[in-house]
Motif scaffolding. Structure first.
Motif, PDB file in Angstrom:
ATOM      1  N   THR A   9      58.817   9.124   8.803  1.00  0.00           N
ATOM      2  CA  THR A   9      57.513   8.912   9.443  1.00  0.00           C
ATOM      3  C   THR A   9      57.369   9.766  10.702  1.00  0.00           C
ATOM      4  O   THR A   9      56.276  10.242  10.999  1.00  0.00           O
ATOM      5  CB  THR A   9      57.297   7.431   9.792  1.00  0.00           C
ATOM      6  N   TYR A  44      48.940   5.964  14.085  1.00  0.00           N
ATOM      7  CA  TYR A  44      50.162   5.265  13.701  1.00  0.00           C
ATOM      8  C   TYR A  44      50.190   3.848  14.266  1.00  0.00           C
ATOM      9  O   TYR A  44      50.586   2.901  13.576  1.00  0.00           O
ATOM     10  CB  TYR A  44      51.384   6.029  14.201  1.00  0.00           C
ATOM     11  N   GLY A  48      50.259   0.661  11.854  1.00  0.00           N
ATOM     12  CA  GLY A  48      51.450  -0.174  11.965  1.00  0.00           C
ATOM     13  C   GLY A  48      51.135  -1.584  12.420  1.00  0.00           C
ATOM     14  O   GLY A  48      51.695  -2.560  11.920  1.00  0.00           O
ATOM     15  N   ALA A 102      56.221  -0.795   8.125  1.00  0.00           N
ATOM     16  CA  ALA A 102      55.473  -1.198   9.319  1.00  0.00           C
ATOM     17  C   ALA A 102      56.235  -0.883  10.606  1.00  0.00           C
ATOM     18  O   ALA A 102      55.671  -0.327  11.550  1.00  0.00           O
ATOM     19  CB  ALA A 102      55.137  -2.680   9.250  1.00  0.00           C
ATOM     20  N   TYR A 103      57.503  -1.239  10.665  1.00  0.00           N
ATOM     21  CA  TYR A 103      58.277  -1.021  11.890  1.00  0.00           C
ATOM     22  C   TYR A 103      58.539   0.460  12.172  1.00  0.00           C
ATOM     23  O   TYR A 103      58.413   0.888  13.329  1.00  0.00           O
ATOM     24  CB  TYR A 103      59.583  -1.809  11.851  1.00  0.00           C
ATOM     25  N   ILE A 105      56.606   2.949  11.400  1.00  0.00           N
ATOM     26  CA  ILE A 105      55.333   3.510  11.848  1.00  0.00           C
ATOM     27  C   ILE A 105      55.046   3.086  13.282  1.00  0.00           C
ATOM     28  O   ILE A 105      54.621   3.897  14.115  1.00  0.00           O
ATOM     29  CB  ILE A 105      54.185   3.096  10.900  1.00  0.00           C
ATOM     30  N   LEU A 106      55.298   1.823  13.604  1.00  0.00           N
ATOM     31  CA  LEU A 106      55.090   1.359  14.975  1.00  0.00           C
ATOM     32  C   LEU A 106      56.020   2.069  15.952  1.00  0.00           C
ATOM     33  O   LEU A 106      55.610   2.455  17.051  1.00  0.00           O
ATOM     34  CB  LEU A 106      55.301  -0.155  15.061  1.00  0.00           C
TER      35      LEU A 106
END
Length: 123
Positions: A9, A44, A48, A102-103, A105-106
């Motif tokens: 990512t 992002y 996210g 998700a993590y 991207i965050l």
């Protein structure tokens, strides 16, 4: 969080920011790259955060209420509920969602955001 997903990512974010720099600014100055990277970081962080909210079950109560309301207002479902009340409650159970991306991207969005903020403060 998988290290492989984070690296993937992060590299995609760098490539997106370079493409955005070329498409929007048509030049590769430091200011243009910082602006494009900031836009990618916002994208992002939004994506996210949305994935994290859905994964955490934040909207389960709302979907439960909508399902219950629409099933109560249809006549056939009301008759089924009168015959077997336990069957209705089982159909309202929330679905489990898991987004392993998700993590990463965050985390990538946060790193891009902090880096662009630090560079913008030194300009």
């Amino acid at each position: 969080m998988s290290k492989k997903q984070f690296i993937r990512t992060f590299i995609i974010g760098v490539i997106l920011s370079l493409i955005l720099t070329y498409l929007i600014y048509k030049t590769f100055t430091l200011l243009a790259i910082v602006n494009a990277t900031f836009l990618v970081s916002l994208l992002y962080l939004i994506i996210g955060s949305a994935l994290f909210l859905v994964q955490s079950g934040f909207f389960n109560g709302i979907t439960y209420s909508f399902k219950r309301f629409f099933r109560r207002t249809r006549k056939i479902d009301e008759m089924i509920y009168e015959v077997n009340p336990e069957a209705e409650e089982e159909s309202y159970l929330p679905k489990e969602h898991h987004f392993p991306i998700a993590y990463p991207i965050l985390a990538s969005g946060s790193i891009f955001f902090v880096v662009t903020l630090l560079i913008a403060l030194t300009m």
